[in-house]
Scaffold this motif. Structure first.
Motif, PDB file in Angstrom:
ATOM      1  N   PRO A  24     -19.770 -34.267   5.451  1.00 17.55           N
ATOM      2  CA  PRO A  24     -20.944 -33.937   4.643  1.00 17.55           C
ATOM      3  C   PRO A  24     -20.623 -33.881   3.150  1.00 17.55           C
ATOM      4  O   PRO A  24     -19.495 -33.600   2.766  1.00 17.55           O
ATOM      5  CB  PRO A  24     -21.363 -32.558   5.153  1.00 17.55           C
ATOM      6  CG  PRO A  24     -20.136 -31.983   5.773  1.00 17.55           C
ATOM      7  CD  PRO A  24     -19.334 -33.133   6.286  1.00 17.55           C
ATOM      8  N   GLN A  28     -24.802 -30.849   1.536  1.00 16.17           N
ATOM      9  CA  GLN A  28     -24.999 -30.831   2.987  1.00 16.17           C
ATOM     10  C   GLN A  28     -24.147 -29.756   3.647  1.00 16.17           C
ATOM     11  O   GLN A  28     -24.603 -29.052   4.559  1.00 16.17           O
ATOM     12  CB  GLN A  28     -24.671 -32.207   3.574  1.00 16.17           C
ATOM     13  CG  GLN A  28     -25.643 -33.306   3.168  1.00 16.17           C
ATOM     14  CD  GLN A  28     -25.099 -34.703   3.392  1.00 16.17           C
ATOM     15  OE1 GLN A  28     -24.021 -34.883   3.959  1.00 16.17           O
ATOM     16  NE2 GLN A  28     -25.828 -35.701   2.938  1.00 16.17           N
ATOM     17  N   ALA A  31     -25.972 -26.471   2.928  1.00 13.85           N
ATOM     18  CA  ALA A  31     -27.350 -26.319   3.394  1.00 13.85           C
ATOM     19  C   ALA A  31     -27.487 -26.403   4.912  1.00 13.85           C
ATOM     20  O   ALA A  31     -28.268 -25.656   5.510  1.00 13.85           O
ATOM     21  CB  ALA A  31     -28.234 -27.379   2.739  1.00 13.85           C
ATOM     22  N   ILE A  32     -26.742 -27.300   5.546  1.00  9.54           N
ATOM     23  CA  ILE A  32     -26.984 -27.562   6.977  1.00  9.54           C
ATOM     24  C   ILE A  32     -26.711 -26.335   7.853  1.00  9.54           C
ATOM     25  O   ILE A  32     -27.568 -25.947   8.654  1.00  9.54           O
ATOM     26  CB  ILE A  32     -26.185 -28.799   7.451  1.00  9.54           C
ATOM     27  CG1 ILE A  32     -26.736 -30.062   6.771  1.00  9.54           C
ATOM     28  CG2 ILE A  32     -26.287 -28.955   8.974  1.00  9.54           C
ATOM     29  CD1 ILE A  32     -25.927 -31.328   7.025  1.00  9.54           C
ATOM     30  N   LYS A  51     -29.360 -35.054  -0.376  1.00  9.06           N
ATOM     31  CA  LYS A  51     -30.261 -33.953  -0.037  1.00  9.06           C
ATOM     32  C   LYS A  51     -31.160 -34.264   1.154  1.00  9.06           C
ATOM     33  O   LYS A  51     -31.545 -33.350   1.887  1.00  9.06           O
ATOM     34  CB  LYS A  51     -31.104 -33.536  -1.244  1.00  9.06           C
ATOM     35  CG  LYS A  51     -32.036 -34.607  -1.762  1.00  9.06           C
ATOM     36  CD  LYS A  51     -32.760 -34.152  -3.022  1.00  9.06           C
ATOM     37  CE  LYS A  51     -33.560 -35.258  -3.660  1.00  9.06           C
ATOM     38  NZ  LYS A  51     -34.567 -35.854  -2.814  1.00  9.06           N
ATOM     39  N   ALA A  54     -29.480 -33.189   4.034  1.00 10.17           N
ATOM     40  CA  ALA A  54     -29.281 -31.738   3.981  1.00 10.17           C
ATOM     41  C   ALA A  54     -30.436 -30.984   4.629  1.00 10.17           C
ATOM     42  O   ALA A  54     -30.240 -29.910   5.197  1.00 10.17           O
ATOM     43  CB  ALA A  54     -29.099 -31.280   2.533  1.00 10.17           C
TER      44      ALA A  54
END
Length: 229
Positions: A24, A28, A31-32, A51, A54
């Motif tokens: 990632p 990512q 956020a993930i 994004k 993400a």
């Protein structure tokens, strides 16, 4: 950290590997995992930072896991419904679409990019459909897309409002709302449309807002529409 270590659904991991993605990007990686936990997110990220994945990867993961845990009975296809209506001498009617995820974007081009990426990530998820609802696309074509009752709807605000006003979309089942490039949407004058759309979604939804900046109008809106992001 790899996508596998994050714990994404195996079908999504295969699609990522087939596309050559293994690790990632920074946005990512942050956020993930938070999105999979169900957190609301405020993300300041530039175009090209990854994004779209993400917000899309954790959302598709959650929808895929939920579909496994609660398999739905097979429904009649829109074609079968229309044929059945015609055989009874009735005009076929379209039931409103009930998406589980909505992505709002400022432009047609970005909406198409998000939809294309979603199709790539979901290549091995047979039941997950994503459609774009955009200005400049013929209404009959949009009606056909909505009649498929897609899990994921990607839309520009103005055209989405048109379909909401005509009863073609029902957000009662919506679980995830994403505002992509929120600063551009506000700059383009979509604030009232966005407020109307948000008001039509369940209060307990998960909200993710992505923007180049999180100050000013964007920051004030983010504060109103997210919970402990």
């Amino acid at each position: 950290m790899t996508f596998e270590e994050i714990g994404l659904h195996p079908a999504i991991l295969k699609a990522l590997a087939d596309s050559g993605y293994t690790e990632p990007t920074p946005v990512q990686a942050q956020a993930i995992p938070a999105a999979i936990e169900g957190r609301d997110l405020l993300v300041s990220s530039q175009t090209g930072s990854g994004k779209t994945a993400a917000f899309m990867l954790p959302s598709m993961h959650k929808l895929a896991v939920a579909a496994q845990d609660n398999p739905q009975p097979a429904l009649k296809t829109p074609n079968q419904e229309r044929q059945s209506a015609r055989s009874r001498g009735e005009r076929p009617r379209y039931a409103p679409a009930q998406p589980k995820m909505l992505v709002l974007t400022p432009t047609r081009e970005l909406a198409l990019q998000v939809t294309t990426a979603t199709e790539k990530y979901g290549a091995n998820l047979r039941r997950m459909k994503a459609v774009s609802i955009l200005g400049g696309m013929p209404y009959p074509k949009q009606m056909q897309l909505l009649a498929r009752n897609p899990e994921i709807l990607v839309a520009t605000p103005g055209r989405l409002i048109d379909h909401m006003n005509s009863g073609k979309i029902d957000f009662s089942q919506l679980q995830i709302l994403v505002l992509d490039e929120a600063d551009r949407m506000l700059d383009m004058g979509f604030i009232d449309d966005i407020e109307t759309i948000i008001a039509a979604t369940p209060a307990e939804r998960q909200t993710m807002l992505f923007s180049a900046t999180l100050e000013g109008d964007v920051g004030r809106m983010a504060e109103r529409i997210t919970r402990e992001p």
